[in-house]
Write an enzyme that holds these catalytic residues in place. Structure first.
Site, PDB file in Angstrom:
ATOM      1  N   GLU A  52       0.845  -1.193   0.000  1.00  0.00           N
ATOM      2  CA  GLU A  52       0.000   0.000   0.000  1.00  0.00           C
ATOM      3  C   GLU A  52       0.881   1.244   0.000  1.00  0.00           C
ATOM      4  O   GLU A  52       1.795   1.373   0.817  1.00  0.00           O
ATOM      5  CB  GLU A  52      -0.899   0.017   1.242  1.00  0.00           C
ATOM      6  CG  GLU A  52      -1.862  -1.135   1.331  1.00  0.00           C
ATOM      7  CD  GLU A  52      -2.981  -1.021   0.310  1.00  0.00           C
ATOM      8  OE1 GLU A  52      -3.400   0.108  -0.011  1.00  0.00           O
ATOM      9  OE2 GLU A  52      -3.441  -2.075  -0.159  1.00  0.00           O
ATOM     10  N   GLU A  89      -2.306   2.877  10.458  1.00  0.00           N
ATOM     11  CA  GLU A  89      -2.359   2.569   9.020  1.00  0.00           C
ATOM     12  C   GLU A  89      -2.551   1.078   8.782  1.00  0.00           C
ATOM     13  O   GLU A  89      -3.240   0.680   7.836  1.00  0.00           O
ATOM     14  CB  GLU A  89      -1.100   3.060   8.310  1.00  0.00           C
ATOM     15  CG  GLU A  89      -1.125   2.858   6.805  1.00  0.00           C
ATOM     16  CD  GLU A  89      -2.260   3.578   6.092  1.00  0.00           C
ATOM     17  OE1 GLU A  89      -2.697   3.080   5.024  1.00  0.00           O
ATOM     18  OE2 GLU A  89      -2.730   4.622   6.574  1.00  0.00           O
ATOM     19  N   GLU A  92      -9.943  -1.654   5.045  1.00  0.00           N
ATOM     20  CA  GLU A  92     -10.187  -1.519   3.604  1.00  0.00           C
ATOM     21  C   GLU A  92     -10.176  -2.877   2.912  1.00  0.00           C
ATOM     22  O   GLU A  92     -11.018  -3.152   2.054  1.00  0.00           O
ATOM     23  CB  GLU A  92      -9.158  -0.582   2.977  1.00  0.00           C
ATOM     24  CG  GLU A  92      -9.359   0.865   3.383  1.00  0.00           C
ATOM     25  CD  GLU A  92      -8.377   1.807   2.729  1.00  0.00           C
ATOM     26  OE1 GLU A  92      -7.512   1.352   1.951  1.00  0.00           O
ATOM     27  OE2 GLU A  92      -8.477   3.018   2.995  1.00  0.00           O
TER      28      GLU A  92
END
Length: 161
Positions: free
Chosen positions: A68, A109, A116
């Protein structure tokens, strides 16, 4: 000669409640035969074996997060800011606080990336609840970065201005 199946044929549901009960029973049976046993296999045993498995799963999570761009950007931010703690003349408590919040940005994160991934796995269709889940994860990261920025400003202001 036909093979004889000893199990009785499924009985026709008499009512909606009966149908719901039969469906629920089938789901439970499937869960116990397939999903629960898979989860148990993935968890491993107990004691040291479980700890070793957890370390491998954590390494897999870090590798996945490194795919990511947001996580890679935070790694770069921390790679630049954390060495400054060694060279800047802050008190130990200030250094520890900045270090803690910097690592906190990475932790948040990781959670955000996990949220997500789970939402995308569930469905790629547009959904208000999916958007809300992703937005909340993003907001958590924003607040953590804001906290880090404010703490760096206060530390620099207090020490050098």
């Amino acid at each position: 000669m036909r093979d004889h199946d000893p199990s009785p044929p499924p009985r026709k549901p008499e009512s909606t409640e009966d149908y719901a009960r039969q469906t629920y029973d089938k789901i439970q049976e499937y869960y116990h035969e397939h999903i629960e046993s898979y989860a148990e296999q993935m968890k491993g045993k107990t004691g040291i074996r479980r700890i070793i498995n957890a370390l491998y799963y954590s390494a897999d999570g870090i590798k996945a997060a490194c795919e990511e761009s947001g996580f890679r950007q935070l790694l770069l931010l921390n790679a630049v800011s954390l060495p400054l703690l060694y060279f800047l003349d802050f008190e130990l408590a200030v250094k520890m606080l900045l270090l803690t919040v910097s690592v906190g940005t990475l932790i948040v994160e990781l959670f955000n990336t996990g949220i997500e991934a789970a939402v995308d796995h569930t469905s790629l269709e547009k959904s208000d609840l999916a958007k809300r889940a992703k937005d909340v994860g993003s907001a958590a990261q924003y607040l953590t970065l804001l906290l880090l920025f404010v703490l760096w400003l206060i530390a620099l202001w207090h020490r050098y201005l």
